[in-house]
Design an enzyme around this catalytic site. Sequence first.
Site, mmCIF file in Angstrom:
data_model
loop_
_atom_site.group_PDB
_atom_site.id
_atom_site.type_symbol
_atom_site.label_atom_id
_atom_site.label_comp_id
_atom_site.label_asym_id
_atom_site.label_seq_id
_atom_site.Cartn_x
_atom_site.Cartn_y
_atom_site.Cartn_z
ATOM 1 N N GLY A 260 0.774 -1.230 0.000
ATOM 2 C CA GLY A 260 0.000 0.000 0.000
ATOM 3 C C GLY A 260 0.805 1.279 0.000
ATOM 4 N N GLY A 261 2.088 1.214 -0.326
ATOM 5 C CA GLY A 261 2.889 2.427 -0.373
ATOM 6 C C GLY A 261 2.447 3.364 -1.478
ATOM 7 N N ASN B 124 5.307 -3.863 -8.526
ATOM 8 C CA ASN B 124 5.619 -4.486 -7.239
ATOM 9 C C ASN B 124 6.243 -5.875 -7.431
ATOM 10 O OD1 ASN B 124 4.769 -3.955 -4.154
ATOM 11 N ND2 ASN B 124 4.643 -6.137 -4.553
ATOM 12 N N ARG C 161 6.563 5.620 -9.585
ATOM 13 C CA ARG C 161 5.666 5.605 -8.436
ATOM 14 C C ARG C 161 5.239 7.021 -8.048
ATOM 15 N NH1 ARG C 161 6.364 0.675 -4.323
ATOM 16 N NH2 ARG C 161 4.995 2.093 -3.198
ATOM 17 N N ASN D 67 1.786 -8.938 -0.263
ATOM 18 C CA ASN D 67 2.864 -8.143 0.309
ATOM 19 C C ASN D 67 2.269 -6.982 1.106
ATOM 20 O OD1 ASN D 67 5.093 -5.681 -1.086
ATOM 21 N ND2 ASN D 67 5.417 -6.870 0.743
ATOM 22 N N HIS E 171 11.411 -4.540 3.789
ATOM 23 C CA HIS E 171 9.975 -4.800 3.658
ATOM 24 C C HIS E 171 9.605 -5.363 2.289
ATOM 25 C CE1 HIS E 171 5.850 -4.386 4.887
ATOM 26 N NE2 HIS E 171 5.551 -3.528 3.925
ATOM 27 N N TRP E 172 10.543 -5.360 1.352
ATOM 28 C CA TRP E 172 10.235 -5.700 -0.036
ATOM 29 C C TRP E 172 11.022 -6.932 -0.460
ATOM 30 C CZ3 TRP E 172 10.546 -2.042 -4.856
ATOM 31 C CH2 TRP E 172 9.276 -1.963 -5.463
#
Length: 290
Positions: free
Chosen positions: A35-36, A44, A183, A103, A264-265
Site C-alpha cells: 500500500g505504499g 511491485n 511511483r 505483500n 519490507h520488499w
Amino acid sequence: MTASMLAERTVMVAGKPIFVAETGRGPAVVMLHGGGPGAAGVSNYSRNIDALGRQFRVIVPDMPGYGRSAKGVDHSDPFGYLANMIRGLLDQLGIDSAHLVGNSYGGSCALRLALDTPQRVGKLVLMGPGGIGTTRGIPSAGLKSLLAYYTGEGPTRDKLEAFIRNYLVYDGTSIPDELIDLRYTASIDPEVVANPPLRRPSGPKALHTLWRMDLTRDERLKHLMTPTLVLWGRDDKVNRPTGGPMLLNLLPNAHLIMTPRTGHWMQWERAEFFNHVVREFLSSGSGYAS
C-alpha cells in the site's frame, strides 16, 4: 519481464473497474501488492511474475485505490473491503479457489479473504503483512513515513524517495531512479491525493477501525487451516519483524522464513530466493507439510 508477455484487461467488480495483468497457465496465483504511495501490481512484482508464470496462471491486479483500478477504499473496514473486491474479482474471472500471495497491505487483504472465505483460498504466502501487531503501540518509523506522505506539504518526490530508500528496502541504492519516478507520478493522481487509500484512521470511530485492522485479535486465526508461508525480512522497518513469530504461533498450519539484510520488499531484494521458495511451497508436490 516484458509488457508483451502480459495480457492486460479491466474487470468490473461491484460496478468498479479493477485492472488486471495476467500470464502463464496452471493453478491460479493472485499476487496482491503493498500500500505504499504509487504502488501497483506489475511494478511491485516485476522480478517475480516471469518465474511464477512458468508454472502457474499468475494474476496481478492493481489493488482498489491504486494504479489503473478504481480509486477510493472503505476506510471503516479497509481490509474487509479489499478482501470483498478481490473475491469479486475471482468471481468475475470464474475462479473458485486460488493461491494468494500478498505483500504488506496486500498480505492483510489475502489473510482477511482467507478468514472470511477459506474455501476460496488454496495456499497463502504473506510477506510482512499489515495488521499483525502494527496497530498496537507506536508505529514504526517506516509506517510513520508512509502515513505522512499525503499530509503536511503533501506528496513530493523527495518524500517518496526517502520512504523507499530509507524504509522500504535494506539497501536503498538497489532501487533505480526510474522506479521512484514511476511511483511518484502514480502517487499524485488527483483522485488519490483527494482520497488516499492508506491513511491513519481518524474521527469518532477511529479506535473501532484500528481494532478491526488488528488481525491478530481475530479468533478465527487459530482455526484457519489454510497452508501458509510467512516471509519476513529481519530488517523490515515498516512492519516489525516480530509479526513473523506472532503469525507462526497463531496459525495452525504456518511456516515462517526470515531472511537477513532484507527490508519490507523481499520479493524485490531477494527475488531469486523468493521465487524459489514460493514455487516450491505452491507446487502440488511441495516438500512443505500441509
